[in-house]
Scaffold this active site. Structure first.
Site, PDB file in Angstrom:
ATOM      1  N   GLU A 124       0.823  -1.200   0.000  1.00  0.00           N
ATOM      2  CA  GLU A 124       0.000   0.000   0.000  1.00  0.00           C
ATOM      3  C   GLU A 124       0.865   1.260   0.000  1.00  0.00           C
ATOM      4  O   GLU A 124       1.935   1.295   0.600  1.00  0.00           O
ATOM      5  CB  GLU A 124      -0.916   0.000   1.227  1.00  0.00           C
ATOM      6  CG  GLU A 124      -1.930  -1.120   1.144  1.00  0.00           C
ATOM      7  CD  GLU A 124      -2.956  -1.086   2.267  1.00  0.00           C
ATOM      8  OE1 GLU A 124      -4.129  -1.356   1.982  1.00  0.00           O
ATOM      9  OE2 GLU A 124      -2.595  -0.801   3.414  1.00  0.00           O
ATOM     10  N   CYS A 151       0.790  -1.105  15.946  1.00  0.00           N
ATOM     11  CA  CYS A 151       0.891  -0.933  14.487  1.00  0.00           C
ATOM     12  C   CYS A 151       0.289  -2.126  13.752  1.00  0.00           C
ATOM     13  O   CYS A 151       0.620  -3.276  14.031  1.00  0.00           O
ATOM     14  CB  CYS A 151       2.355  -0.765  14.098  1.00  0.00           C
ATOM     15  SG  CYS A 151       2.625  -0.735  12.320  1.00  0.00           S
ATOM     16  N   CYS A 382      -1.422   6.552   9.536  1.00  0.00           N
ATOM     17  CA  CYS A 382      -0.205   5.931  10.086  1.00  0.00           C
ATOM     18  C   CYS A 382      -0.539   4.634  10.787  1.00  0.00           C
ATOM     19  O   CYS A 382      -1.417   4.592  11.643  1.00  0.00           O
ATOM     20  CB  CYS A 382       0.412   6.794  11.175  1.00  0.00           C
ATOM     21  SG  CYS A 382       1.027   8.333  10.630  1.00  0.00           S
TER      22      CYS A 382
HETATM   23  N1  SAH Z   1       8.755   1.223  10.344  1.00  0.00           N
HETATM   24  C1  SAH Z   1       9.005   2.594  10.381  1.00  0.00           C
HETATM   25  C2  SAH Z   1       8.170   3.409   9.410  1.00  0.00           C
HETATM   26  C3  SAH Z   1       6.713   3.027   9.252  1.00  0.00           C
HETATM   27  S1  SAH Z   1       5.571   3.445  10.499  1.00  0.00           S
HETATM   28  C4  SAH Z   1       8.825   3.131  11.781  1.00  0.00           C
HETATM   29  O1  SAH Z   1       8.339   2.387  12.631  1.00  0.00           O
HETATM   30  O2  SAH Z   1       9.232   4.252  12.037  1.00  0.00           O
HETATM   31  C5  SAH Z   1       5.299   5.209  10.396  1.00  0.00           C
HETATM   32  C6  SAH Z   1       4.926   5.823  11.728  1.00  0.00           C
HETATM   33  O3  SAH Z   1       3.580   5.478  12.127  1.00  0.00           O
HETATM   34  C7  SAH Z   1       5.814   5.359  12.870  1.00  0.00           C
HETATM   35  O4  SAH Z   1       6.156   6.419  13.716  1.00  0.00           O
HETATM   36  C8  SAH Z   1       4.918   4.386  13.575  1.00  0.00           C
HETATM   37  O5  SAH Z   1       5.353   4.163  14.879  1.00  0.00           O
HETATM   38  C9  SAH Z   1       3.583   5.089  13.489  1.00  0.00           C
HETATM   39  N2  SAH Z   1       2.447   4.217  13.761  1.00  0.00           N
HETATM   40  C10 SAH Z   1       2.366   2.882  13.638  1.00  0.00           C
HETATM   41  N3  SAH Z   1       1.125   2.444  13.981  1.00  0.00           N
HETATM   42  C11 SAH Z   1       0.402   3.541  14.307  1.00  0.00           C
HETATM   43  C12 SAH Z   1      -0.957   3.742  14.702  1.00  0.00           C
HETATM   44  N4  SAH Z   1      -1.801   2.723  14.798  1.00  0.00           N
HETATM   45  N5  SAH Z   1      -1.375   4.998  14.953  1.00  0.00           N
HETATM   46  C13 SAH Z   1      -0.517   6.044  14.805  1.00  0.00           C
HETATM   47  N6  SAH Z   1       0.773   5.917  14.418  1.00  0.00           N
HETATM   48  C14 SAH Z   1       1.227   4.680  14.177  1.00  0.00           C
HETATM   49 FE1  SF4 Z   2       6.955  -1.085  14.077  1.00  0.00          FE
HETATM   50 FE2  SF4 Z   2       7.238   0.518  11.918  1.00  0.00          FE
HETATM   51 FE3  SF4 Z   2       7.208  -2.192  11.644  1.00  0.00          FE
HETATM   52 FE4  SF4 Z   2       4.970  -0.886  12.295  1.00  0.00          FE
HETATM   53  S1  SF4 Z   2       6.095  -0.690  10.373  1.00  0.00           S
HETATM   54  S2  SF4 Z   2       5.752  -2.792  13.243  1.00  0.00           S
HETATM   55  S3  SF4 Z   2       5.759   0.779  13.568  1.00  0.00           S
HETATM   56  S4  SF4 Z   2       8.735  -0.951  12.740  1.00  0.00           S
END
Ligand code: SAH
Ligand code: SF4
Length: 409
Positions: A124, A151, A382
């Site tokens: 996505e 997440c 996010c």
């Molecule tokens: N893996 C990387 C980038 C992808 S996630 C990382 O973890 O940084 C992008 C952002 O969205 C990250 O800051 C992550 O912690 C946040 N995020 C993940 N799940 C979320 C949720 N359910 N609500 C709000 N932010 C979330």
């Molecule tokens: Fe954690 Fe980023 Fe992976 Fe989601 S995408 S599980 S926030 S590292």
């Protein structure tokens, strides 16, 4: 392809022509750096003395004009176009679906053909239009090896890393769909105009942990920021990491983009739970790597992302500890209201609590915008991205249809 328009039919939007799936057997030229592109051309018999000129031509067609078919490369001889078509592809991935949120956010599900013996994969990509800019949220992996508790992507096991082509293709196909490539005649050497573009910013914040796919992410971002091609400024490209400490210095030195850190907790016991990679590299190690980030200064700050989880990490004591931890680091703090997903165990903090938290951070002198949730109604916000299977999509769609109106507020 399916077009799901949450806000009812959009009269201005045409249904996209079905994009042909890219034949797996032909190697792609998208995502190759100039040297690799020259080698590929050399393999099909392009003479050594022409290589530089041919590479420049192809680069322009692929990344300035955005063509996805060799036959559109009008200043390349017919014979060479046929040879290129015989040996290579520059086709786009298949668009499985395009959803448009009632706030204008778009989410695409793209399908890439199998690599070697593998299966096709789906990922996505999200486009978020705002006043004066448009941000594309790009995925780096199919699924994620990490399991951050809040997440959605973290519930999908890692299928594989995306290739440089697949990372870059997300930008190209988004620009196709938005009509963001120059139309009409432009001189062959003209770079993309920076004015009036729809995709102005890239955030590596889609599915996956970009620093666990460093080489491909680096290749793709260096092509995205190449001044003779897509020419996105490195200051408008942000890579977000959950904290893969050994790769942070390389990100600054070898890619040179902006950095965002998914901090989310100020104490190790809690961060161990929320962002389990913390058990490997704890908060102190992570912040040391941030202090040493190449090119860091007051004009190039690190963004610290902090998801607001009700009763978990949102106390004012947490806010005070946060500013204390970040002292001395040129930083912005991005407060992200938690975006729920089917089956998530957390709740978003109350709005008053988020504002009170932001006040503490602001009063300590940090810019701390509260990120307005975008595209929640289409699960594009996010942490809501996931592409595991048809079954999961059906389940998400059912949850979406039964979600109370106003969930996207
Ligand atoms: N893996 C990387 C980038 C992808 S996630 C990382 O973890 O940084 C992008 C952002 O969205 C990250 O800051 C992550 O912690 C946040 N995020 C993940 N799940 C979320 C949720 N359910 N609500 C709000 N932010 C979330
Ligand atoms: Fe954690 Fe980023 Fe992976 Fe989601 S995408 S599980 S926030 S590292």
């Amino acid at each position: 392809m399916t077009v799901i328009d949450i806000d009812g039919p959009d009269k201005r939007r045409k249904t996209a022509p079905a994009t042909a799936a890219q034949p797996a057997e032909k190697p792609t030229l998208i995502g190759l750096d100039r040297d690799d592109l020259a080698q590929a051309l050399s393999r099909i018999g392009v003479p050594e003395r022409q290589l530089r000129m041919r590479v420049a031509q192809l680069w322009h067609w692929m990344y300035v004009r955005g063509v996805s078919d060799f036959s559109d490369m009008r200043n390349v001889s017919k014979d060479l176009r046929a040879q290129l078509d015989e040996a290579f592809t520059i086709a786009r991935p298949e668009i499985v679906s395009e959803q448009i949120s009632n706030d204008g956010t778009r989410k695409w599900l793209f399908r890439f053909p199998p690599r070697g013996a593998g299966r096709p994969v789906e990922i996505e990509t999200v486009y978020i239009p705002e006043e004066g800019r448009g941000t594309l949220c790009v995925s780096s992996q199919v699924g994620c090896t990490l399991t951050c508790s809040f997440c959605h992507t973290g519930t999908q096991r890692l299928v594989r890393n995306l290739t440089a082509e697949e990372i870059l293709s997300q930008i190209l196909i988004a620009r196709d769909r938005l009509g963001d490539f120059p139309r009409g005649e432009t001189p062959a050497d003209a770079a993309v105009p920076s004015e009036g573009r729809l995709v102005t910013n890239i955030v590596m914040m889609g599915m996956g942990e970009p620093l666990y796919n460093f080489d491909n992410v680096k290749k793709a971002l260096l092509i995205a920021s190449d001044g003779d091609g897509l020419s996105l400024s490195k200051r408008r490209i942000t890579l977000s990491t959950s904290g893969i400490v050994p790769e942070i210095a390389r990100t600054g030195a070898e890619i040179g983009c902006m950095l965002a850190i998914s901090l989310h907790a100020v104490r190790d016991e809690l961060r161990d739970e929320l962002v389990p990679i913390n058990k490997k590299w704890n908060i102190a190690a992570l912040l040391d790597a941030c202090r040493a980030y190449p090119g860091l200064n007051n004009a190039r700050r690190i963004t610290f992302e902090y998801v607001m989880l009700k009763g978990v990490n949102d106390s004012l004591a947490d806010a005070r500890k946060l500013v204390q931890l970040l002292r001395g680091i040129p930083a912005k703090i991005n407060l992200i209201p938690f975006n729920p997903w089917p089956g998530s165990a957390h709740e978003c903090s109350d709005w008053e609590q988020i504002e009170a938290f932001a006040d503490v951070v602001n009063n300590a002198g940090y810019a701390s915008p509260i990120r307005t949730p975008r595209g929640r109604d289409i699960f594009a916000a996010c942490g809501q991205l996931k592409s595991e299977s048809e079954r999961m999509r059906a389940r998400d769609r059912a949850a979406l249809e039964s979600a109370p109106a106003g969930q996207s507020a």
